[in-house]
Design a protein around this motif. Structure first.
Motif, PDB file in Angstrom:
ATOM      1  N   THR A  30     -13.876  37.306 -21.490  1.00 13.70           N
ATOM      2  CA  THR A  30     -12.601  36.666 -21.174  1.00 13.70           C
ATOM      3  C   THR A  30     -12.433  35.355 -21.919  1.00 13.70           C
ATOM      4  O   THR A  30     -13.389  34.801 -22.484  1.00 13.70           O
ATOM      5  CB  THR A  30     -12.509  36.353 -19.666  1.00 13.70           C
ATOM      6  N   LEU A  31     -11.196  34.862 -21.893  1.00 12.82           N
ATOM      7  CA  LEU A  31     -10.880  33.480 -22.244  1.00 12.82           C
ATOM      8  C   LEU A  31     -10.493  32.747 -20.966  1.00 12.82           C
ATOM      9  O   LEU A  31      -9.714  33.267 -20.164  1.00 12.82           O
ATOM     10  CB  LEU A  31      -9.685  33.402 -23.199  1.00 12.82           C
ATOM     11  N   GLU A  32     -11.029  31.530 -20.790  1.00 11.69           N
ATOM     12  CA  GLU A  32     -10.563  30.659 -19.717  1.00 11.69           C
ATOM     13  C   GLU A  32      -9.897  29.463 -20.376  1.00 11.69           C
ATOM     14  O   GLU A  32     -10.536  28.711 -21.110  1.00 11.69           O
ATOM     15  CB  GLU A  32     -11.708  30.230 -18.809  1.00 11.69           C
ATOM     16  N   VAL A  33      -8.614  29.299 -20.098  1.00 14.67           N
ATOM     17  CA  VAL A  33      -7.767  28.390 -20.869  1.00 14.67           C
ATOM     18  C   VAL A  33      -7.500  27.108 -20.087  1.00 14.67           C
ATOM     19  O   VAL A  33      -7.045  27.143 -18.938  1.00 14.67           O
ATOM     20  CB  VAL A  33      -6.422  29.072 -21.214  1.00 14.67           C
ATOM     21  N   TYR A  34      -7.777  25.976 -20.738  1.00 15.33           N
ATOM     22  CA  TYR A  34      -7.486  24.652 -20.188  1.00 15.33           C
ATOM     23  C   TYR A  34      -6.568  23.934 -21.172  1.00 15.33           C
ATOM     24  O   TYR A  34      -6.975  23.624 -22.291  1.00 15.33           O
ATOM     25  CB  TYR A  34      -8.772  23.846 -19.982  1.00 15.33           C
ATOM     26  N   LEU A  35      -5.340  23.680 -20.731  1.00 13.24           N
ATOM     27  CA  LEU A  35      -4.367  23.009 -21.581  1.00 13.24           C
ATOM     28  C   LEU A  35      -4.100  21.602 -21.049  1.00 13.24           C
ATOM     29  O   LEU A  35      -3.960  21.416 -19.834  1.00 13.24           O
ATOM     30  CB  LEU A  35      -3.054  23.792 -21.614  1.00 13.24           C
ATOM     31  N   PRO A  36      -4.014  20.616 -21.932  1.00 15.78           N
ATOM     32  CA  PRO A  36      -3.657  19.274 -21.468  1.00 15.78           C
ATOM     33  C   PRO A  36      -2.183  19.229 -21.080  1.00 15.78           C
ATOM     34  O   PRO A  36      -1.402  20.121 -21.448  1.00 15.78           O
ATOM     35  CB  PRO A  36      -3.918  18.404 -22.708  1.00 15.78           C
ATOM     36  N   ALA A  37      -1.812  18.199 -20.331  1.00 14.95           N
ATOM     37  CA  ALA A  37      -0.397  17.992 -20.035  1.00 14.95           C
ATOM     38  C   ALA A  37       0.380  17.911 -21.348  1.00 14.95           C
ATOM     39  O   ALA A  37      -0.100  17.347 -22.339  1.00 14.95           O
ATOM     40  CB  ALA A  37      -0.213  16.713 -19.228  1.00 14.95           C
ATOM     41  N   GLN A  38       1.570  18.471 -21.370  1.00 13.23           N
ATOM     42  CA  GLN A  38       2.316  18.578 -22.621  1.00 13.23           C
ATOM     43  C   GLN A  38       2.528  17.217 -23.281  1.00 13.23           C
ATOM     44  O   GLN A  38       2.475  17.095 -24.509  1.00 13.23           O
ATOM     45  CB  GLN A  38       3.658  19.263 -22.369  1.00 13.23           C
ATOM     46  N   ARG A  39       2.746  16.177 -22.486  1.00 11.63           N
ATOM     47  CA  ARG A  39       2.981  14.844 -23.065  1.00 11.63           C
ATOM     48  C   ARG A  39       1.722  14.267 -23.687  1.00 11.63           C
ATOM     49  O   ARG A  39       1.790  13.359 -24.510  1.00 11.63           O
ATOM     50  CB  ARG A  39       3.544  13.897 -21.997  1.00 11.63           C
ATOM     51  N   LYS A  83      -4.040  20.264 -31.108  1.00  8.96           N
ATOM     52  CA  LYS A  83      -5.340  20.831 -31.468  1.00  8.96           C
ATOM     53  C   LYS A  83      -5.886  21.684 -30.323  1.00  8.96           C
ATOM     54  O   LYS A  83      -5.613  21.432 -29.147  1.00  8.96           O
ATOM     55  CB  LYS A  83      -6.348  19.719 -31.789  1.00  8.96           C
ATOM     56  N   ALA A  84      -6.676  22.671 -30.695  1.00  9.46           N
ATOM     57  CA  ALA A  84      -7.359  23.510 -29.706  1.00  9.46           C
ATOM     58  C   ALA A  84      -8.771  23.783 -30.177  1.00  9.46           C
ATOM     59  O   ALA A  84      -9.033  23.884 -31.387  1.00  9.46           O
ATOM     60  CB  ALA A  84      -6.615  24.820 -29.496  1.00  9.46           C
ATOM     61  N   VAL A  85      -9.683  23.889 -29.226  1.00 10.30           N
ATOM     62  CA  VAL A  85     -11.078  24.200 -29.518  1.00 10.30           C
ATOM     63  C   VAL A  85     -11.487  25.398 -28.671  1.00 10.30           C
ATOM     64  O   VAL A  85     -11.372  25.370 -27.442  1.00 10.30           O
ATOM     65  CB  VAL A  85     -12.002  22.996 -29.232  1.00 10.30           C
ATOM     66  N   LYS A  98      -8.426  14.116 -23.946  1.00 13.66           N
ATOM     67  CA  LYS A  98      -8.039  13.556 -25.242  1.00 13.66           C
ATOM     68  C   LYS A  98      -6.888  14.328 -25.880  1.00 13.66           C
ATOM     69  O   LYS A  98      -6.628  14.212 -27.071  1.00 13.66           O
ATOM     70  CB  LYS A  98      -9.241  13.551 -26.188  1.00 13.66           C
ATOM     71  N   GLY A  99      -6.216  15.155 -25.072  1.00 15.24           N
ATOM     72  CA  GLY A  99      -5.043  15.859 -25.564  1.00 15.24           C
ATOM     73  C   GLY A  99      -5.333  17.147 -26.302  1.00 15.24           C
ATOM     74  O   GLY A  99      -4.431  17.737 -26.908  1.00 15.24           O
ATOM     75  N   VAL A 100      -6.586  17.605 -26.260  1.00 13.06           N
ATOM     76  CA  VAL A 100      -7.011  18.803 -26.984  1.00 13.06           C
ATOM     77  C   VAL A 100      -7.143  19.962 -25.997  1.00 13.06           C
ATOM     78  O   VAL A 100      -7.758  19.814 -24.930  1.00 13.06           O
ATOM     79  CB  VAL A 100      -8.354  18.564 -27.704  1.00 13.06           C
ATOM     80  N   ALA A 101      -6.594  21.108 -26.344  1.00 18.72           N
ATOM     81  CA  ALA A 101      -6.772  22.294 -25.520  1.00 18.72           C
ATOM     82  C   ALA A 101      -8.206  22.797 -25.643  1.00 18.72           C
ATOM     83  O   ALA A 101      -8.792  22.791 -26.729  1.00 18.72           O
ATOM     84  CB  ALA A 101      -5.803  23.389 -25.953  1.00 18.72           C
ATOM     85  N   GLY A 102      -8.778  23.228 -24.527  1.00 16.53           N
ATOM     86  CA  GLY A 102     -10.128  23.790 -24.526  1.00 16.53           C
ATOM     87  C   GLY A 102     -10.097  25.195 -23.963  1.00 16.53           C
ATOM     88  O   GLY A 102      -9.598  25.409 -22.855  1.00 16.53           O
ATOM     89  N   ILE A 103     -10.595  26.152 -24.724  1.00 15.37           N
ATOM     90  CA  ILE A 103     -10.576  27.557 -24.313  1.00 15.37           C
ATOM     91  C   ILE A 103     -12.003  28.075 -24.313  1.00 15.37           C
ATOM     92  O   ILE A 103     -12.664  28.123 -25.357  1.00 15.37           O
ATOM     93  CB  ILE A 103      -9.686  28.413 -25.228  1.00 15.37           C
ATOM     94  N   VAL A 104     -12.520  28.431 -23.148  1.00 17.12           N
ATOM     95  CA  VAL A 104     -13.911  28.843 -22.995  1.00 17.12           C
ATOM     96  C   VAL A 104     -14.014  30.360 -23.101  1.00 17.12           C
ATOM     97  O   VAL A 104     -13.267  31.090 -22.433  1.00 17.12           O
ATOM     98  CB  VAL A 104     -14.477  28.377 -21.641  1.00 17.12           C
ATOM     99  N   TRP A 152       1.339  28.175 -26.027  1.00 16.32           N
ATOM    100  CA  TRP A 152       0.474  27.138 -25.475  1.00 16.32           C
ATOM    101  C   TRP A 152       0.670  25.774 -26.136  1.00 16.32           C
ATOM    102  O   TRP A 152      -0.134  24.873 -25.931  1.00 16.32           O
ATOM    103  CB  TRP A 152      -0.995  27.570 -25.609  1.00 16.32           C
ATOM    104  N   ASN A 153       1.709  25.642 -26.948  1.00 18.48           N
ATOM    105  CA  ASN A 153       2.025  24.360 -27.575  1.00 18.48           C
ATOM    106  C   ASN A 153       0.916  23.890 -28.519  1.00 18.48           C
ATOM    107  O   ASN A 153       0.548  22.711 -28.560  1.00 18.48           O
ATOM    108  CB  ASN A 153       2.292  23.292 -26.502  1.00 18.48           C
ATOM    109  N   LEU A 154       0.381  24.829 -29.301  1.00 17.50           N
ATOM    110  CA  LEU A 154      -0.688  24.514 -30.245  1.00 17.50           C
ATOM    111  C   LEU A 154      -0.162  24.562 -31.676  1.00 17.50           C
ATOM    112  O   LEU A 154       0.748  25.333 -31.988  1.00 17.50           O
ATOM    113  CB  LEU A 154      -1.832  25.534 -30.124  1.00 17.50           C
ATOM    114  N   ASP A 155      -0.762  23.753 -32.542  1.00 19.05           N
ATOM    115  CA  ASP A 155      -0.522  23.873 -33.979  1.00 19.05           C
ATOM    116  C   ASP A 155      -1.408  24.998 -34.506  1.00 19.05           C
ATOM    117  O   ASP A 155      -2.636  24.951 -34.351  1.00 19.05           O
ATOM    118  CB  ASP A 155      -0.860  22.568 -34.706  1.00 19.05           C
TER     119      ASP A 155
END
Length: 308
Positions: free
Chosen positions: A61-70, A75-77, A104-110, A147-150
Motif C-alpha cells: 500500500t501507499l499511506e499518504v500524508y499531505l501538508p496543509a495546502q497553504r 515536493k513529495a517524498v 516543512k511543507g513536503v508530502a510524505g508517502i509511505v 494531491w497538489n504536487l509538482d
C-alpha cells in the motif's frame, strides 16, 4: 442547535473523519505481480522499544500524508522503511518521517512494500520490492494534480534496506519488471531526487548487510544476481541527485555502502551531498534524542531547497 443543523454538522464531521482516515491505498489495482493466495497472514506487532514492525506483507500500500495546502511547497517524498528485507520499521522509518516532512511543507508517502521472504511470492523474489517501488512512484506521479504536487519534484527516501530499495529504484527505474496495469504505468519511474539514510547499497560480501543480502538473493546467489543489485555498479549520468547520510560507527551496515555510492555518483557527475557523522550507529531515524545527530533533518531540508 436545532435538529437539522445538528444533523448537517454531524454529517460534515463524519465526512471529515472518513477523509482523514482515507489515507491508505493499494498499490496494485489488479492482480499483485508474483503473488499467490496462501494461508500466510500479514503480522503487525510492536518491538520491545515500541516500534511498529510489519512482516509478511500481503497487500502493498501507499499511506499518504499531505501538508496543509497553504504550507505545501509541491515536493513529495516516497518513503521506504528499513528492516533488512525481513520486516518494516513502519512508524520509526516511515510514518514519523512523513509527518516530519509535512511540517516543512513536503508530502510524505509511505510504502508498505512486499518482502522477499513471504511464502506468497511465487518467483523472481529479488525483484518483488522493485516492482512495488516502481509502481509506488508511478502511482504518486499519477496523483500529482489531485494531491497538489509538482510532477517534477517527486523524490524517494529509504532507510537501511529501504535505502537499498530506493537506490535500486534510482538506478533501475527503466527496467521492466512487471506488466502494465493502468495509465499510471505509462509514467516514468525515475525519481527526481534520492535521499538515502544509512543505506545498504552493495551486495558485495565485504561491505554488505548480510541479512538484507540473504533476504533478497538467498544464501548462495549467482554472481549476476549480486551484481544486478549492487547499485553502485549501475550509476549513470541520469541517476537522480542524491543526499547521503551515514554514521562511521555503523556496525550493521558499513559506512562503505555510502562512500561507494558517493564515489560512483561523483564519477558520473551526479549532484550529490554526503554527510558522515563520527558516531550514531545504525537505525537512528529522526535521532530526536541525540544532540549530535538531530540536526540532520535541517541539513536535508536545506538540500531540498537547492533542488528548486
Amino acid at each position: 442547535m436545532n435538529a437539522q443543523i445538528q444533523t448537517t454538522f454531524l454529517c460534515v464531521l463524519f465526512s471529515m473523519v472518513l477523509s482523514a482516515q482515507d489515507t491508505i491505498m493499494p498499490l496494485w489495482p489488479k492482480a499483485i505481480p508474483n503473488q499467490m493466495e496462501t494461508s500466510e497472514k500479514e503480522v503487525i506487532e510492536h518491538t520491545d522499544d515500541g516500534i511498529v514492525w510489519i512482516t509478511n506483507v500481503q497487500k502493498p500500500t501507499l499511506e499518504v500524508y499531505l501538508p496543509a495546502q497553504r504550507n505545501a511547497n509541491g515536493k513529495a517524498v516516497v518513503i521506504f522503511p528499513g528492516g533488512g528485507y525481513y520486516g518494516l520499521a513502519y512508524d520509526w522509518e516511515g510514518t514519523d518521517i512523513a509527518k516530519a516532512l509535512n511540517a516543512k511543507g513536503v508530502a510524505g508517502i509511505v510504502v508498505k512494500y512486499r518482502l522477499p521472504g513471504s511464502k506468497s511470492i511465487t518467483k523472481n523474489k529479488n525483484v518483488v520490492p522493485l516492482q512495488d517501488a516502481q509502481r509506488a512512484i508511478r502511482l504518486v506521479k499519477s496523483k500529482a494534480a489531485e494531491w497538489n504536487l509538482d510532477s517534477d519534484k517527486i523524490g524517494i527516501m529509504g532507510f537501511s534496506a529501504g535505502g537499498h530499495l530506493a537506490s535500486t529504484l534510482g538506478t533501475h527505474y527503466n527496467d521492466q519488471v512487471y506488466n502494465r496495469q493502468d495509465d499510471a504505468d505509462d509514467l516514468s519511474a525515475r525519481p527526481d531526487f534520492m535521499i538515502l539514510i544509512y543505506p545498504v547499497i552493495t551486495l558485495g560480501v565485504s561491505s554488505t548487510h548480510t541479512g538484507s543480502r540473504v533476504s533478497l538473493v538467498g544464501e548462495n546467489p549467482t554472481e549476476d544476481a549480486v551484481v544486478y543489485l549492487s547499485n553502485e555498479k549501475h550509476v549513470t549520468e541520469a541517476t537522480p541527485p542524491t543526499f547521503l547520510l551515514h554514521a562511521m560507527d555503523d556496525d550493521a551496515v558499513p559506512v562503505e555502502n555510502t562512500t561507494l555510492f558517493f564515489d560512483a555518483l561523483r564519477k558520473h557527475n551526479v549532484p550529490t551531498t554526503m554527510h558522515v557523522y563520527p558516531e550514531g550507529r545504525h537505525g537512528f531515524a529522526l535521532a530526536l534524542h541525540d544532540d549530535k545527530l538531530k540536526n540532520w533533518t535541517n541539513l536535508l531540508f536545506d538540500w531540498l531547497e537547492t533542488l528548486d
